[in-house]
Every structure is written in C-alpha cells, then in structure tokens.
Motif scaffolding. Structure first.
Motif, mmCIF file in Angstrom:
data_model
loop_
_atom_site.group_PDB
_atom_site.id
_atom_site.type_symbol
_atom_site.label_atom_id
_atom_site.label_comp_id
_atom_site.label_asym_id
_atom_site.label_seq_id
_atom_site.Cartn_x
_atom_site.Cartn_y
_atom_site.Cartn_z
ATOM 1 N N LEU A 50 -77.615 -26.021 16.892
ATOM 2 C CA LEU A 50 -77.705 -27.362 17.525
ATOM 3 C C LEU A 50 -77.180 -28.393 16.427
ATOM 4 O O LEU A 50 -76.789 -29.433 17.070
ATOM 5 N N GLU A 51 -77.154 -28.241 15.200
ATOM 6 C CA GLU A 51 -76.421 -29.205 14.240
ATOM 7 C C GLU A 51 -76.059 -28.408 13.157
ATOM 8 O O GLU A 51 -76.880 -27.697 12.404
ATOM 9 N N THR A 52 -74.678 -28.376 12.851
ATOM 10 C CA THR A 52 -74.051 -27.695 11.590
ATOM 11 C C THR A 52 -72.778 -28.429 11.363
ATOM 12 O O THR A 52 -72.205 -29.189 12.020
ATOM 13 N N ALA A 53 -72.516 -28.125 9.990
ATOM 14 C CA ALA A 53 -71.387 -28.560 9.510
ATOM 15 C C ALA A 53 -71.161 -27.888 7.948
ATOM 16 O O ALA A 53 -72.003 -27.287 7.703
ATOM 17 N N ALA A 54 -69.874 -28.117 7.366
ATOM 18 C CA ALA A 54 -69.742 -27.681 6.043
ATOM 19 C C ALA A 54 -69.527 -28.587 5.110
ATOM 20 O O ALA A 54 -68.556 -29.425 5.627
ATOM 21 N N MET A 55 -69.935 -28.557 4.051
ATOM 22 C CA MET A 55 -69.436 -29.590 2.938
ATOM 23 C C MET A 55 -68.205 -29.572 2.569
ATOM 24 O O MET A 55 -67.580 -28.352 2.322
ATOM 25 N N ALA A 56 -67.404 -30.594 2.375
ATOM 26 C CA ALA A 56 -66.136 -30.589 2.060
ATOM 27 C C ALA A 56 -65.947 -30.287 0.501
ATOM 28 O O ALA A 56 -67.000 -30.138 -0.284
ATOM 29 N N GLY A 57 -64.867 -29.425 0.512
ATOM 30 C CA GLY A 57 -64.644 -29.023 -0.786
ATOM 31 C C GLY A 57 -63.537 -27.559 -0.677
ATOM 32 O O GLY A 57 -63.212 -27.308 0.279
ATOM 33 N N GLU A 58 -63.579 -27.039 -1.907
ATOM 34 C CA GLU A 58 -62.702 -25.603 -1.947
ATOM 35 C C GLU A 58 -63.114 -24.530 -0.839
ATOM 36 O O GLU A 58 -62.494 -23.763 -0.350
ATOM 37 N N ARG A 59 -64.492 -24.375 -0.599
ATOM 38 C CA ARG A 59 -65.159 -23.351 -0.008
ATOM 39 C C ARG A 59 -65.087 -23.696 1.670
ATOM 40 O O ARG A 59 -65.580 -22.815 2.411
ATOM 41 N N ARG A 60 -64.694 -24.856 1.901
ATOM 42 C CA ARG A 60 -64.830 -25.236 3.357
ATOM 43 C C ARG A 60 -64.033 -24.430 4.414
ATOM 44 O O ARG A 60 -64.631 -24.005 5.230
ATOM 45 N N SER A 111 -61.021 -33.006 5.196
ATOM 46 C CA SER A 111 -60.586 -31.838 4.587
ATOM 47 C C SER A 111 -59.226 -31.184 5.480
ATOM 48 O O SER A 111 -59.537 -30.450 6.194
ATOM 49 N N PRO A 112 -58.100 -31.801 5.015
ATOM 50 C CA PRO A 112 -56.947 -31.395 6.149
ATOM 51 C C PRO A 112 -56.764 -29.789 6.112
ATOM 52 O O PRO A 112 -56.642 -29.385 7.247
ATOM 53 N N LEU A 113 -56.797 -29.083 5.045
ATOM 54 C CA LEU A 113 -56.669 -27.692 5.231
ATOM 55 C C LEU A 113 -57.734 -27.013 5.945
ATOM 56 O O LEU A 113 -57.599 -26.039 6.826
ATOM 57 N N ALA A 114 -58.982 -27.310 5.766
ATOM 58 C CA ALA A 114 -60.356 -26.846 6.374
ATOM 59 C C ALA A 114 -60.144 -27.338 8.045
ATOM 60 O O ALA A 114 -60.438 -26.431 8.822
ATOM 61 N N LEU A 115 -59.665 -28.600 8.305
ATOM 62 C CA LEU A 115 -59.378 -28.648 9.808
ATOM 63 C C LEU A 115 -58.466 -28.003 10.374
ATOM 64 O O LEU A 115 -58.440 -27.487 11.490
#
Length: 340
Positions: free
Chosen positions: A271-281, A317-321
């Motif tokens: 229902l609600e999720t995301a990943a913290m910005a950073g190298e692991r994203r 996070s351009p690469l994660a996007l």
C-alpha cells in the motif's frame, strides 16, 4: 455485531429478485445525481447484466484481483490535481493506475479527485486518518452521522474507490496506534464504518486493512486487530527499504506476510513503499519489482514519491530512476482500471 458477506457478483440477480435483505443490496433506492455518468461511460460492461438500472453499485469484483499488477503512486496534489501524476508518468514512462492520497477524519469526500483519476484510467486509494477523533469514539457511534454522509457521497458518485482506515495501527507512532487504541476498539470502529457503507448501498468500495510491517514492532500481534474477512478485501502492507533493513524482499515483508497468512488469505498489496536514496537504491528497486512479480497473491505496489523524513522521490536518484523506468516497462505492471 452483524455478520454478512459482500456477495457483489450476485448483485444484479439480487436486485431483480427483490432480495434486498442481502448484504450489499440493503439500500439501493437513492437517486443518481448525475455525478456517476463519468464512471458509467467507462465501465466496460461491468453493468451489462443490470440493464438500465442506474441504482446498481459499481461492481468492484474484477478489480479485487486483476490479471495484471497495480502500478501505483502517491504524488503531491493528486488526485485533486493530476499535474503531478502527469509529471510522474513522463518520468517513469508509464501511467499509474492507483493513486494514493491522504484524508483527515472529518474531511469531505473528494469526488472531483476520484473523477480526475478515473478519467486517466486510475483508481484512487484513500488513507483515512483519524488524527483528531479518538478511535474509541468512532467505535461508540459518535461519528455515525459523518460516516453516513461520507458513505452516501461515495455511493452517489458510484466509481470504485479503495479505502484504508487508520493504517499503521500496529505502530506506536500514530495517534491511532498502540499507545492510544486497543485492538477491540480498532476492530469495532472498522466494522462500524464498513457496515454504515453497506447500509447505504456503497458496495463500490474496496477495503484495505493496512498494517505497518512487523519488523520494528515485533511484539505487537496483528490478528487481534483484524476485523474479519467479511470486512476486508485487501491486506495493504506498509514498508520501506532503509539502511536499517536488509535489501531482500522477504527480509522486509516476509515476516508480516507469514503472520497475516495464519488468519486470512486475502490478497495483498504494498500500500505504501519506497527505497531510501543512496547507493543501494537500484538494488532495492530491483527487489521490489521482483518480489511483487514472484507472488501471485501480491497485487502490486504504490510508490510513495514524497520528500518526508527522507527523500523518497525517484527523481532524487537518476540512476535508480533509470532502473525503475526499465522495470516498469514490464507489461505485467499497470492496466486501465476502467477495463480490468
């Protein structure tokens, strides 16, 4: 407390037979105010068996567990304004078909926003938050007039909506969380709200019961808070990839999923999720798509594209996007909810 089944698939037959005592068919004689015309134009045959019965509630059954995954988003201003959704669509390369927004207990129903989202092939998911009203008061009937007014507005619009009441109830950080609300009052409030909607004929609602993942609150058991299968359509899990959590999908959601499966087999959705910005994203995003794809009972996810406590926005996070956009192109994610 009354016990009933929703019996939506038999609704047309129920009306024709005059069996109005059945749940979901108890009150269907309200006049249409014309606001349901938008939905009627795009029902794709949902009311085909109802002929010209304008009072038949929208049949949400095809949306309960569709063949493809929900591809949802929560963005600023939506759904009252869809500009943010349009921007998000251009950014990720796909139109979200589930738009989450947040409403305070006491707010009026956002019929305009629901219509706006529906016009772009998306269903709305409202997180209904009782910030200033004790859940015990709702359970005791002190909000009955407000609930009935709200339910009547939902019924008159007659488009499918998802409602999640008092989510993250198993956490101590919410006003309606474990420090202030007992499981008994939570269940009683949920059932009272649901029954009021059914009493006015508003069976065009999908009900999402939405715990936070149990990882930070392992001592709180979920079963005492569960209203029962007759009152719930989806289990909406809320959880985020953070540096404190292992990146694996099962590490984040597995314990909660396994506990829920001991008392209900209702389909699940993030229902609600995301990943913290950073190298692991990027890895987190890959795990998100892979985990949802691998589970037939996982209906999809809603990405929380806000900057709140952390910057969860994909554009941060351009690469994660770029990775998110690549994975979102999978045809199994996303569909026009008007034609499930």
């Amino acid at each position: 407390m009354r016990s009933f089944t929703r019996a939506r698939t038999a609704l047309a037959a129920c009306l024709l037979a005059g069996a109005l005592a059945l749940t979901g068919c108890s009150v269907l004689g309200e006049e249409s105010d014309g606001s349901s015309q938008t939905g009627q134009q795009d029902r794709a045959g949902a009311d085909a068996g109802a002929g010209s019965e304008a009072d038949v509630p929208y049949d949400v059954v095809p949306l309960l567990k569709p063949g493809k995954k929900y591809f949802g988003a929560a963005v600023d201003g939506a759904p009252y304004s869809m500009k943010g959704v349009d921007t998000y669509t251009k950014m990720v390369g796909k139109q979200p078909n589930l738009i989450e927004y947040y409403a305070g207990w006491g707010d009026g129903f956002d019929a305009t926003g629901v219509r706006n989202a529906w016009g772009e092939g998306a269903m709305t998911l409202m997180s209904w938050e009782p910030f200033d009203t004790p859940v015990a008061d709702i359970a005791a009937g002190k909000s009955d007039a407000y609930i009935k007014e709200y339910a009547t507005a939902v019924r008159k619009l007659n488009l499918p909506v998802v409602i999640s009441f008092a989510d993250e109830f198993n956490g101590h950080w919410e006003k309606w969380g474990t420090r202030n609300v007992t499981p008994k009052d939570y269940v009683a409030a949920w059932r009272r709200i649901h029954e009021t909607f059914i009493d006015v004929g508003a069976s065009n609602v999908i009900w999402a019961w939405s715990p936070n993942i149990v990882n930070p609150v392992k001592s709180v058991k979920l079963k005492p808070y569960y209203p029962g299968d007759a009152y719930v359509d989806w289990v909406g899990l809320i959880g985020y990839w953070t540096i404190e959590e292992d990146s694996a999908f099962d590490s984040l959601f597995g314990a909660t999923r396994d506990q829920v499966r001991t008392f209900t087999k209702k389909p699940m959705i993030l229902l609600e999720t995301a990943a913290m910005a950073g190298e692991r994203r990027r890895a987190d995003i890959r795990n998100l798509f892979a985990g949802v794809s691998a589970d037939d009972d996982m209906l999809g996810f809603v990405w929380f594209n806000h900057k709140k406590r952390a910057d969860w926005r994909l554009e941060a996070s351009p690469l994660a996007l770029k990775e998110f956009k690549r994975l979102a192109a999978d045809d199994s994610f996303g569909f026009d909810v008007r034609k499930p």
